[in-house]
Design a protein around this motif. Sequence first.
Motif, PDB file in Angstrom:
ATOM      1  N   GLY A  80      69.460   5.342  62.212  1.00 35.00           N
ATOM      2  CA  GLY A  80      70.833   5.117  61.763  1.00 35.00           C
ATOM      3  C   GLY A  80      71.800   4.734  62.853  1.00 35.00           C
ATOM      4  O   GLY A  80      72.911   5.247  62.895  1.00 35.00           O
ATOM      5  N   GLU A  81      71.378   3.840  63.733  1.00 41.47           N
ATOM      6  CA  GLU A  81      72.276   3.393  64.797  1.00 41.47           C
ATOM      7  C   GLU A  81      73.465   2.673  64.199  1.00 41.47           C
ATOM      8  O   GLU A  81      73.319   1.829  63.314  1.00 41.47           O
ATOM      9  CB  GLU A  81      71.533   2.451  65.749  1.00 41.47           C
ATOM     10  CG  GLU A  81      72.435   1.868  66.834  1.00 41.47           C
ATOM     11  CD  GLU A  81      71.733   0.834  67.688  1.00 41.47           C
ATOM     12  OE1 GLU A  81      70.491   0.759  67.634  1.00 41.47           O
ATOM     13  OE2 GLU A  81      72.437   0.096  68.409  1.00 41.47           O
ATOM     14  N   LEU A  82      74.637   3.002  64.692  1.00 45.70           N
ATOM     15  CA  LEU A  82      75.857   2.335  64.267  1.00 45.70           C
ATOM     16  C   LEU A  82      76.097   1.104  65.126  1.00 45.70           C
ATOM     17  O   LEU A  82      76.035   1.171  66.360  1.00 45.70           O
ATOM     18  CB  LEU A  82      77.059   3.265  64.387  1.00 45.70           C
ATOM     19  CG  LEU A  82      77.483   4.021  63.132  1.00 45.70           C
ATOM     20  CD1 LEU A  82      76.383   4.977  62.707  1.00 45.70           C
ATOM     21  CD2 LEU A  82      78.785   4.749  63.356  1.00 45.70           C
ATOM     22  N   PHE A 101      78.981  -1.513  65.974  1.00 43.47           N
ATOM     23  CA  PHE A 101      80.424  -1.650  65.865  1.00 43.47           C
ATOM     24  C   PHE A 101      80.849  -3.107  65.996  1.00 43.47           C
ATOM     25  O   PHE A 101      80.256  -3.875  66.770  1.00 43.47           O
ATOM     26  CB  PHE A 101      81.128  -0.842  66.955  1.00 43.47           C
ATOM     27  CG  PHE A 101      81.131   0.641  66.713  1.00 43.47           C
ATOM     28  CD1 PHE A 101      80.044   1.418  67.085  1.00 43.47           C
ATOM     29  CD2 PHE A 101      82.217   1.262  66.112  1.00 43.47           C
ATOM     30  CE1 PHE A 101      80.047   2.794  66.876  1.00 43.47           C
ATOM     31  CE2 PHE A 101      82.229   2.632  65.896  1.00 43.47           C
ATOM     32  CZ  PHE A 101      81.143   3.400  66.275  1.00 43.47           C
ATOM     33  N   SER A 105      81.507   8.202  51.008  1.00 43.18           N
ATOM     34  CA  SER A 105      80.590   9.326  51.140  1.00 43.18           C
ATOM     35  C   SER A 105      81.166  10.438  51.999  1.00 43.18           C
ATOM     36  O   SER A 105      80.787  11.593  51.842  1.00 43.18           O
ATOM     37  CB  SER A 105      79.233   8.882  51.690  1.00 43.18           C
ATOM     38  OG  SER A 105      79.391   8.097  52.842  1.00 43.18           O
ATOM     39  N   GLU A 106      82.092  10.086  52.848  1.00 41.91           N
ATOM     40  CA  GLU A 106      82.730  11.094  53.685  1.00 41.91           C
ATOM     41  C   GLU A 106      84.019  10.527  54.251  1.00 41.91           C
ATOM     42  O   GLU A 106      84.104   9.342  54.531  1.00 41.91           O
ATOM     43  CB  GLU A 106      81.796  11.491  54.835  1.00 41.91           C
ATOM     44  CG  GLU A 106      82.262  12.669  55.636  1.00 41.91           C
ATOM     45  CD  GLU A 106      81.247  13.059  56.697  1.00 41.91           C
ATOM     46  OE1 GLU A 106      80.334  12.259  56.990  1.00 41.91           O
ATOM     47  OE2 GLU A 106      81.376  14.162  57.247  1.00 41.91           O
ATOM     48  N   ARG A 162      71.045   6.347  57.562  1.00 48.34           N
ATOM     49  CA  ARG A 162      71.685   7.450  58.270  1.00 48.34           C
ATOM     50  C   ARG A 162      70.672   8.359  58.949  1.00 48.34           C
ATOM     51  O   ARG A 162      71.019   9.355  59.507  1.00 48.34           O
ATOM     52  CB  ARG A 162      72.543   8.267  57.306  1.00 48.34           C
ATOM     53  CG  ARG A 162      73.635   7.453  56.657  1.00 48.34           C
ATOM     54  CD  ARG A 162      74.566   8.314  55.849  1.00 48.34           C
ATOM     55  NE  ARG A 162      73.891   8.907  54.698  1.00 48.34           N
ATOM     56  CZ  ARG A 162      74.490   9.673  53.827  1.00 48.34           C
ATOM     57  NH1 ARG A 162      75.765   9.972  53.974  1.00 48.34           N
ATOM     58  NH2 ARG A 162      73.836  10.179  52.806  1.00 48.34           N
ATOM     59  N   GLY A 163      69.416   7.964  58.877  1.00 47.90           N
ATOM     60  CA  GLY A 163      68.381   8.829  59.430  1.00 47.90           C
ATOM     61  C   GLY A 163      68.047   8.500  60.863  1.00 47.90           C
ATOM     62  O   GLY A 163      68.913   8.179  61.670  1.00 47.90           O
ATOM     63  N   GLU A 164      66.791   8.538  61.157  1.00 51.31           N
ATOM     64  CA  GLU A 164      66.326   8.332  62.525  1.00 51.31           C
ATOM     65  C   GLU A 164      66.790   7.008  63.100  1.00 51.31           C
ATOM     66  O   GLU A 164      67.065   6.885  64.278  1.00 51.31           O
ATOM     67  CB  GLU A 164      64.788   8.383  62.544  1.00 51.31           C
ATOM     68  CG  GLU A 164      64.213   9.777  62.410  1.00 51.31           C
ATOM     69  CD  GLU A 164      64.411  10.612  63.653  1.00 51.31           C
ATOM     70  OE1 GLU A 164      64.587  11.829  63.518  1.00 51.31           O
ATOM     71  OE2 GLU A 164      64.417  10.034  64.754  1.00 51.31           O
ATOM     72  N   PHE A 182      86.577   9.090  63.726  1.00 49.51           N
ATOM     73  CA  PHE A 182      86.012   8.736  62.437  1.00 49.51           C
ATOM     74  C   PHE A 182      87.095   8.740  61.360  1.00 49.51           C
ATOM     75  O   PHE A 182      87.929   9.644  61.289  1.00 49.51           O
ATOM     76  CB  PHE A 182      84.912   9.734  62.076  1.00 49.51           C
ATOM     77  CG  PHE A 182      84.395   9.627  60.676  1.00 49.51           C
ATOM     78  CD1 PHE A 182      84.805  10.537  59.701  1.00 49.51           C
ATOM     79  CD2 PHE A 182      83.487   8.645  60.326  1.00 49.51           C
ATOM     80  CE1 PHE A 182      84.333  10.458  58.411  1.00 49.51           C
ATOM     81  CE2 PHE A 182      82.995   8.559  59.028  1.00 49.51           C
ATOM     82  CZ  PHE A 182      83.413   9.465  58.072  1.00 49.51           C
ATOM     83  N   TYR A 231      86.303   3.430  61.980  1.00 50.25           N
ATOM     84  CA  TYR A 231      86.756   4.332  63.032  1.00 50.25           C
ATOM     85  C   TYR A 231      88.030   3.739  63.611  1.00 50.25           C
ATOM     86  O   TYR A 231      88.289   2.542  63.469  1.00 50.25           O
ATOM     87  CB  TYR A 231      85.711   4.450  64.157  1.00 50.25           C
ATOM     88  CG  TYR A 231      84.511   5.307  63.837  1.00 50.25           C
ATOM     89  CD1 TYR A 231      83.476   4.839  63.025  1.00 50.25           C
ATOM     90  CD2 TYR A 231      84.395   6.587  64.365  1.00 50.25           C
ATOM     91  CE1 TYR A 231      82.369   5.623  62.744  1.00 50.25           C
ATOM     92  CE2 TYR A 231      83.285   7.385  64.090  1.00 50.25           C
ATOM     93  CZ  TYR A 231      82.284   6.891  63.281  1.00 50.25           C
ATOM     94  OH  TYR A 231      81.192   7.669  63.006  1.00 50.25           O
TER      95      TYR A 231
END
Lengths: 115, 114
Positions: A102-104, A106, A55-56, A98-100, A45, A35
């Motif tokens: 999926g905390e980022l 930094f 992936s994105e 990336r699910g439940e 992002f 980011y």
Amino acid sequence: EPEVTQTPSHQVTQMGQEVILRCVPISNHLYFYWYRQILGQKVEFLVSFYNNEISEKSEIFDDQFSVERPDGSNFTLKIRSTKLEDSAMYFCASSVDRGETGELFFGEGSRLTVL
Amino acid sequence: QQQVKQSPQSLIVQKGGISIINCAYENTAFDYFPWYQQFPGKGPALLIAIRPDVSEKKEGRFTISFNKSAKQFSLHIMDSQPGDSATYFCAARVSGAGSYQLTFGKGTKLSVIP
């Protein structure tokens, strides 16, 4: 407590030069992100990376940008030919999934100044 | 529309007061709404998050209120302390279709004065 580490903390470069920003994500994390935050602006992002491929990516992440995981620990962002408007704080982040849960998490960021 | 609109831009609160930061979104596909706290020179850190199936979530002095019909959510900091002085970002994410990017608001700089 495990953390995302980034180097360098600050880089000054001339316009047109190549820059590589490095990140060491948390060791058991599988998803990696970059980011950026232009001074005083929101966090934006750039790209997400999983299983050794992008992936994105956002519109900001054009052909001047690339990411790589050259070994089992580092995750790098390369800016091929820097522009003045690339000056920003670049944050690396990682997550277990990336699910439940999926905390980022930094890192502290790498400040890039393009002159 | 991927934007998340955050207000106010800055906020000054007396110690012990309530800090309230508001966010609004357009994209009804957003299904995860975290709040991040950022201290100067540090990266954003997750503070609290909510999903649209609940209207409120509380963790200690921090509460998220969520209004799905109005497409708004807010952060309330009760008994605000000088150590809460930081920039707060709301964010939103669409978890389906392989997209997990966070869309951030512009941030609110909170100053809690003694």
